[in-house]
Design a protein around this motif. Structure first.
Motif, PDB file in Angstrom:
ATOM      1  N   PRO A  19      -6.276   7.502  -4.669  1.00 23.75           N
ATOM      2  CA  PRO A  19      -6.855   7.041  -3.410  1.00 23.75           C
ATOM      3  C   PRO A  19      -5.780   6.409  -2.507  1.00 23.75           C
TER       4      PRO A  19
ATOM      5  N   ARG B 190     -12.391   0.888   2.628  1.00 26.60           N
ATOM      6  CA  ARG B 190     -11.671   0.284   1.507  1.00 26.60           C
ATOM      7  C   ARG B 190     -12.564   0.041   0.306  1.00 26.60           C
ATOM      8  N   ASP B 191     -11.906  -0.340  -0.775  1.00 29.01           N
ATOM      9  CA  ASP B 191     -12.600  -0.746  -1.989  1.00 29.01           C
ATOM     10  C   ASP B 191     -13.421  -1.993  -1.666  1.00 29.01           C
ATOM     11  N   PRO B 192     -14.701  -2.023  -2.048  1.00 28.79           N
ATOM     12  CA  PRO B 192     -15.548  -3.185  -1.747  1.00 28.79           C
ATOM     13  C   PRO B 192     -14.983  -4.516  -2.264  1.00 28.79           C
ATOM     14  N   ASP B 193     -14.152  -4.469  -3.307  1.00 23.82           N
ATOM     15  CA  ASP B 193     -13.542  -5.699  -3.825  1.00 23.82           C
ATOM     16  C   ASP B 193     -12.648  -6.377  -2.787  1.00 23.82           C
ATOM     17  N   MET B 194     -12.198  -5.630  -1.799  1.00 25.23           N
ATOM     18  CA  MET B 194     -11.340  -6.200  -0.762  1.00 25.23           C
ATOM     19  C   MET B 194     -12.092  -7.217   0.098  1.00 25.23           C
TER      20      MET B 194
ATOM     21  N   TRP C 127      -5.795   3.657  -0.772  1.00 22.10           N
ATOM     22  CA  TRP C 127      -5.606   2.251  -1.112  1.00 22.10           C
ATOM     23  C   TRP C 127      -5.895   2.106  -2.597  1.00 22.10           C
ATOM     24  N   ASN C 128      -4.881   2.395  -3.383  1.00 18.29           N
ATOM     25  CA  ASN C 128      -5.006   2.447  -4.835  1.00 18.29           C
ATOM     26  C   ASN C 128      -4.924   1.044  -5.425  1.00 18.29           C
ATOM     27  N   GLN C 129      -5.943   0.651  -6.158  1.00 19.48           N
ATOM     28  CA  GLN C 129      -5.980  -0.670  -6.784  1.00 19.48           C
ATOM     29  C   GLN C 129      -5.889  -0.586  -8.308  1.00 19.48           C
ATOM     30  N   ASP C 130      -5.396   0.530  -8.827  1.00 21.08           N
ATOM     31  CA  ASP C 130      -5.237   0.676 -10.270  1.00 21.08           C
ATOM     32  C   ASP C 130      -4.273  -0.396 -10.767  1.00 21.08           C
TER      33      ASP C 130
ATOM     34  N   GLU D 161     -15.867  -2.131   4.600  1.00 17.47           N
ATOM     35  CA  GLU D 161     -17.068  -1.386   4.208  1.00 17.47           C
ATOM     36  C   GLU D 161     -16.870   0.117   4.407  1.00 17.47           C
TER      37      GLU D 161
ATOM     38  N   ASP E  29       0.835  -1.210   0.000  1.00 17.82           N
ATOM     39  CA  ASP E  29       0.000   0.000   0.000  1.00 17.82           C
ATOM     40  C   ASP E  29       0.868   1.257   0.000  1.00 17.82           C
TER      41      ASP E  29
END
Length: 145
Positions: free
Chosen positions: A43, A115-119, A45-48, A112, A31
């Motif tokens: 963001p 973070r990104d909901p995909d987590m 917590w960037n998930q790009d 919830e 991260d």
């Protein structure tokens, strides 16, 4: 010493390291690496996928270098869900494995909220993989194994 800190997303792995590491220690946190390599406004917590790809490569290079100096400084490595191959490598390096897990309900609540909901899928995979290792999931917040 090499500390490999595992746990589901939003479990407190970074916080555990912050409470144990000293200023001179090495901390390898995907991260933080991704954040350092991302542009302004990205963001937290960037998930790009593109940025993550570059961050993963930087993380692998950092691990390779850090394990060479673990006799001089402590190295803290976050590895959410290490594979059997990775665990075998860590064992050869005499690493201490620390599992940080405040419990599934708390983790899902944190995801919830922050973070990104995909987590949630990653967290569910983490808990499912732990269930295969041991039916006892209610553990202290940090456990060495």
């Amino acid at each position: 010493m090499l500390y490999v800190v595992t746990g589901p997303p939003a479990s407190g792995k970074s916080s555990w390291i912050q409470s144990h590491a000293k200023a001179r220690d090495i901390v390898i946190d995907l991260d933080l690496i991704t954040r350092a390599l991302s542009g302004p406004g990205a963001p937290t917590w960037n998930q790009d996928p593109v940025q993550l790809r570059v961050a993963h490569r930087a993380r692998y290079a950092a691990i390779d270098e850090a394990v060479q100096v673990r006799d001089q400084v402590d190295v803290y490595l976050i590895h959410t869900m290490p594979s059997a191959k990775a665990l075998a490598r860590y064992k050869r390096l005499d690493a201490r494995i620390v599992a940080v897990d405040p419990g599934k309900a708390i983790v899902m609540q944190r995801i919830e909220a922050m973070r990104d909901p995909d987590m949630k899928r990653v967290a569910t995979r983490w808990y499912n993989s732990r269930a295969k290792l041991s039916p006892q999931l209610d553990r202290p917040p940090a456990r060495q194994w």
